[in-house]
Design a protein around this motif. Structure first.
Motif, PDB file in Angstrom:
ATOM      1  N   ARG A  19       0.872  -1.176   0.000  1.00  0.00           N
ATOM      2  CA  ARG A  19       0.000   0.000   0.000  1.00  0.00           C
ATOM      3  C   ARG A  19       0.912   1.229   0.000  1.00  0.00           C
ATOM      4  O   ARG A  19       1.260   1.771   1.031  1.00  0.00           O
ATOM      5  CB  ARG A  19      -0.926  -0.002   1.220  1.00  0.00           C
ATOM      6  CG  ARG A  19      -1.856  -1.201   1.277  1.00  0.00           C
ATOM      7  CD  ARG A  19      -2.727  -1.157   2.532  1.00  0.00           C
ATOM      8  NE  ARG A  19      -3.657  -0.025   2.505  1.00  0.00           N
ATOM      9  CZ  ARG A  19      -4.462   0.316   3.519  1.00  0.00           C
ATOM     10  NH1 ARG A  19      -4.426  -0.389   4.647  1.00  0.00           N
ATOM     11  NH2 ARG A  19      -5.279   1.338   3.410  1.00  0.00           N
ATOM     12  N   ALA A  20       1.305   1.650  -1.193  1.00  0.00           N
ATOM     13  CA  ALA A  20       2.277   2.732  -1.322  1.00  0.00           C
ATOM     14  C   ALA A  20       1.644   4.111  -1.221  1.00  0.00           C
ATOM     15  O   ALA A  20       2.363   5.107  -1.079  1.00  0.00           O
ATOM     16  CB  ALA A  20       3.022   2.608  -2.652  1.00  0.00           C
ATOM     17  N   CYS A  21       0.324   4.173  -1.303  1.00  0.00           N
ATOM     18  CA  CYS A  21      -0.367   5.458  -1.255  1.00  0.00           C
ATOM     19  C   CYS A  21      -1.298   5.532  -0.054  1.00  0.00           C
ATOM     20  O   CYS A  21      -1.775   4.506   0.455  1.00  0.00           O
ATOM     21  CB  CYS A  21      -1.186   5.685  -2.529  1.00  0.00           C
ATOM     22  SG  CYS A  21      -0.174   5.867  -4.014  1.00  0.00           S
ATOM     23  N   ARG A  22      -1.538   6.727   0.403  1.00  0.00           N
ATOM     24  CA  ARG A  22      -2.520   6.964   1.446  1.00  0.00           C
ATOM     25  C   ARG A  22      -3.927   6.867   0.856  1.00  0.00           C
ATOM     26  O   ARG A  22      -4.096   6.735  -0.360  1.00  0.00           O
ATOM     27  CB  ARG A  22      -2.322   8.363   2.059  1.00  0.00           C
ATOM     28  CG  ARG A  22      -0.938   8.598   2.615  1.00  0.00           C
ATOM     29  CD  ARG A  22      -0.899   9.921   3.370  1.00  0.00           C
ATOM     30  NE  ARG A  22      -1.340  11.047   2.549  1.00  0.00           N
ATOM     31  CZ  ARG A  22      -0.589  12.094   2.234  1.00  0.00           C
ATOM     32  NH1 ARG A  22       0.661  12.140   2.640  1.00  0.00           N
ATOM     33  NH2 ARG A  22      -1.073  13.092   1.519  1.00  0.00           N
ATOM     34  N   SER A  27       1.353   9.708  -2.305  1.00  0.00           N
ATOM     35  CA  SER A  27       2.382   8.767  -1.865  1.00  0.00           C
ATOM     36  C   SER A  27       2.558   8.829  -0.353  1.00  0.00           C
ATOM     37  O   SER A  27       2.557   9.912   0.240  1.00  0.00           O
ATOM     38  CB  SER A  27       3.716   9.084  -2.543  1.00  0.00           C
ATOM     39  OG  SER A  27       4.763   8.268  -2.020  1.00  0.00           O
ATOM     40  N   ARG A  28       2.681   7.677   0.258  1.00  0.00           N
ATOM     41  CA  ARG A  28       3.050   7.645   1.671  1.00  0.00           C
ATOM     42  C   ARG A  28       4.452   8.216   1.850  1.00  0.00           C
ATOM     43  O   ARG A  28       5.270   8.195   0.927  1.00  0.00           O
ATOM     44  CB  ARG A  28       3.005   6.211   2.203  1.00  0.00           C
ATOM     45  CG  ARG A  28       1.620   5.639   2.337  1.00  0.00           C
ATOM     46  CD  ARG A  28       1.668   4.158   2.680  1.00  0.00           C
ATOM     47  NE  ARG A  28       2.349   3.907   3.946  1.00  0.00           N
ATOM     48  CZ  ARG A  28       2.666   2.683   4.380  1.00  0.00           C
ATOM     49  NH1 ARG A  28       2.398   1.607   3.636  1.00  0.00           N
ATOM     50  NH2 ARG A  28       3.259   2.526   5.554  1.00  0.00           N
ATOM     51  N   GLU A 166       4.869   6.412   7.361  1.00  0.00           N
ATOM     52  CA  GLU A 166       3.506   6.915   7.489  1.00  0.00           C
ATOM     53  C   GLU A 166       2.513   5.785   7.268  1.00  0.00           C
ATOM     54  O   GLU A 166       2.742   4.901   6.431  1.00  0.00           O
ATOM     55  CB  GLU A 166       3.275   8.016   6.457  1.00  0.00           C
ATOM     56  CG  GLU A 166       1.921   8.681   6.534  1.00  0.00           C
ATOM     57  CD  GLU A 166       1.735   9.757   5.482  1.00  0.00           C
ATOM     58  OE1 GLU A 166       0.966  10.708   5.731  1.00  0.00           O
ATOM     59  OE2 GLU A 166       2.361   9.649   4.400  1.00  0.00           O
ATOM     60  N   PRO A 168      -0.858   3.974   5.873  1.00  0.00           N
ATOM     61  CA  PRO A 168      -1.675   4.183   4.675  1.00  0.00           C
ATOM     62  C   PRO A 168      -3.043   4.775   5.003  1.00  0.00           C
ATOM     63  O   PRO A 168      -3.647   5.444   4.171  1.00  0.00           O
ATOM     64  CB  PRO A 168      -1.798   2.775   4.080  1.00  0.00           C
ATOM     65  CG  PRO A 168      -1.588   1.858   5.237  1.00  0.00           C
ATOM     66  CD  PRO A 168      -0.606   2.547   6.134  1.00  0.00           C
ATOM     67  N   ASP A 169      -3.537   4.495   6.202  1.00  0.00           N
ATOM     68  CA  ASP A 169      -4.762   5.104   6.714  1.00  0.00           C
ATOM     69  C   ASP A 169      -4.721   5.024   8.233  1.00  0.00           C
ATOM     70  O   ASP A 169      -3.848   4.372   8.800  1.00  0.00           O
ATOM     71  CB  ASP A 169      -6.020   4.416   6.147  1.00  0.00           C
ATOM     72  CG  ASP A 169      -6.138   2.964   6.588  1.00  0.00           C
ATOM     73  OD1 ASP A 169      -6.235   2.709   7.811  1.00  0.00           O
ATOM     74  OD2 ASP A 169      -6.126   2.062   5.725  1.00  0.00           O
ATOM     75  N   THR A 174      -6.395  -1.046  10.896  1.00  0.00           N
ATOM     76  CA  THR A 174      -5.025  -1.000  10.392  1.00  0.00           C
ATOM     77  C   THR A 174      -4.038  -0.944  11.544  1.00  0.00           C
ATOM     78  O   THR A 174      -3.011  -1.642  11.546  1.00  0.00           O
ATOM     79  CB  THR A 174      -4.828   0.217   9.476  1.00  0.00           C
ATOM     80  OG1 THR A 174      -5.732   0.126   8.368  1.00  0.00           O
ATOM     81  CG2 THR A 174      -3.401   0.292   8.952  1.00  0.00           C
ATOM     82  N   GLU A 300       3.976  -5.171   7.475  1.00  0.00           N
ATOM     83  CA  GLU A 300       2.791  -4.629   6.799  1.00  0.00           C
ATOM     84  C   GLU A 300       2.115  -5.694   5.941  1.00  0.00           C
ATOM     85  O   GLU A 300       0.878  -5.750   5.856  1.00  0.00           O
ATOM     86  CB  GLU A 300       3.183  -3.426   5.946  1.00  0.00           C
ATOM     87  CG  GLU A 300       3.663  -2.235   6.758  1.00  0.00           C
ATOM     88  CD  GLU A 300       3.683  -0.941   5.955  1.00  0.00           C
ATOM     89  OE1 GLU A 300       3.239  -0.954   4.778  1.00  0.00           O
ATOM     90  OE2 GLU A 300       4.123   0.089   6.486  1.00  0.00           O
TER      91      GLU A 300
END
Length: 341
Positions: A19-22, A27-28, A166, A168-169, A174, A300
Motif C-alpha cells: 500500500r504505497a499510497c494513502r 504517496s506515503r 507513514e 496508509p490510513d 489497520t 505490513e
C-alpha cells in the motif's frame, strides 16, 4: 532454519509497500534517523549537503540543520538533551564562572569529544515519499566514506536506525492488525537483524509487557480507537519500545495521551510508526538500509493478510509458544516462506 528470502546485503533494491499510497491517493512518506559515532555534526551536515544540496545552518557544536533540499530540512544533532541545550554553560554561570566566548567554544569542543564515546550523532531526515526513499542509500554511503562508525564499531555503541513510515490510513483495524503482526514477528525480526547484544540490554528497545501482548493477541480483539489507545497506555507509558506508538497515538488523540502522560513534553504527534529495532551498521560496506526496510514491509504484508495473521495468532495460542522461543522463530520463518514472502 531456512535462509531469509530477502535481498542480499549488496542488493540496492528499495521496494515499495504493498500500500504505497494513502487513502487520499498521495504517496506515503517515510522518515529515517541514523545514529553513529566517529563523525562530528559538521561532518555529517557536509555529507548531507554533498548528496542532497541545500544550505548548512550551524546552531551550535551540537546541532546543525541542512535546509532547502528537495525533501526539506535535515537535522543533525548530538543525541543528548543536556548537550543540545548546553545546560552545563548555565551551571558554570551559576557557580560564578564568567567565561569568554572563545573559552566557551573550546569547552563545547571538549564536551563533544568526551560525549562521542557513548552519545551518538543523529541524522534526522525530513519525511520523504516512499517512491524516492531508496536515495537514502546515497547518504549512508557518504557517511561511510567519512568514517562514521556504526553499532558494532565499539563495545558501548548501542546505535540504532529508526524508520518512521507513514500509515496508509488511520483506521483502527489497520493499527490493530499491524501491531498484532509486529508482535508476532518481533523475535523473527530480531533474528533477521541480529540485533546487537548491547542494544538489547539498553532500555531503549524494551519488549512489550507480556500481559499487553496477551491482550492484543487474544481471540476477538477488536477495539475501537479509544479502547486501542487506552489499552496501549495501560501498559506502555514509555517511548522505550522497539515499536514506539506514542507519536502516532498523540496524533490520533492528544488529550487522551496527555492525560496518561502529563509530564511528557518531548513526544511530537505524527501519523507514523516509529520502528526503533534495527542496528545502524553505517560503517559496514555490505550493509544497506533496504534490509531493515524490507523487514518492516513484511510486518505490513502480514497485517494485510488476514488469514495468515489469524493462523499465526491461533498457532501461538494453541501451541503454547513463547515469543522468545527459537521454535517460534522457526515456525514463523516457515509460514512466511510458504506464503511467498
Amino acid at each position: 532454519m531456512s535462509d531469509p528470502q530477502a535481498p542480499s546485503p549488496m542488493d540496492p533494491g528499495f521496494p515499495l509497500p504493498e500500500r504505497a499510497c494513502r487513502a487520499d491517493g498521495q504517496s506515503r512518506l517515510v522518515g529515517f534517523e541514523l545514529e553513529f559515532a566517529g563523525l562530528s555534526p559538521d561532518g555529517a551536515a557536509d555529507a548531507i549537503q554533498e548528496v542532497f544540496g541545500g544550505e548548512v545552518r550551524r546552531e551550535s557544536r551540537f546541532v546543525n540543520r541542512v535546509c532547502d533540499t528537495a525533501w526539506g530540512e535535515f537535522k543533525v544533532e548530538v543525541d543528548a538533551r543536556v548537550l543540545k541545550e548546553r545546560s552545563y554553560r548555565s551551571l558554570l554561570t551559576q557557580m560564578g564562572f564568567n567565561l569568554e566566548p572563545e573559552t566557551l567554544d573550546n569547552l563545547d569542543e571538549q564536551v563533544l569529544r568526551l560525549a562521542s564515546t557513548v552519545v551518538p550523532v543523529e541524522v534526522v531526515t525530513p519525511p520523504v515519499p516512499v517512491t524516492e526513499a531508496g536515495q537514502i542509500e546515497s547518504l549512508r554511503e557518504a557517511l561511510r566514506r567519512r568514517l562514521a562508525q556504526g553499532t558494532r564499531a565499539g563495545l558501548m555503541y548501542a546505535f540504532g536506525l529508526h524508520l518512521n513510515p507513514e500509515l496508509p490510513d488511520l483506521e483502527v483495524d489497520t493499527l490493530r492488525s499491524t501491531l498484532q503482526a509486529y508482535l508476532l514477528l518481533l523475535p523473527w525480526l530480531k533474528w533477521r537483524d541480529d540485533t546487537d547484544a548491547v542494544r538489547r540490554l539498553t532500555p531503549f528497545i524494551q519488549d512489550f509487557p507480556a500481559e499487553y501482548v496477551r491482550q492484543v493477541l487474544r481471540p476477538g480483539y477488536r477495539p475501537d480507537q479509544h479502547a486501542f489507545i487506552r489499552d496501549f497506555l495501560a501498559w506502555n507509558t514509555t517511548r522505550n519500545r522497539s515499536l514506539d506508538l506514542l507519536p502516532l497515538l498523540t496524533h490520533l488523540d492528544r488529550d487522551q495521551v496527555r492525560r496518561a502522560l502529563p509530564d511528557d513534553p518531548l513526544t511530537q504527534a505524527r501519523p507514523t510508526w516509529h520502528y526503533r529495532l534495527p542496528n545502524c551498521l553505517v560503517d559496514d560496506p555490505d550493509w544497506r538500509i533496504a534490509r531493515p526496510w524490507v523487514d518492516w514491509l513484511m510486518v505490513e504484508r502480514l497485517a494485510g493478510n488476514g488469514s495468515l495473521l489469524e493462523q499465526l495468532i491461533s498457532d501461538w495460542l494453541a501451541r503454547g509458544f513463547s515469543l522468545t522461543d527459537q521454535r517460534w522463530i522457526q515456525h514463523v520463518d516457515r509460514c512466511l516462506a510458504r506464503s511467498g514472502r
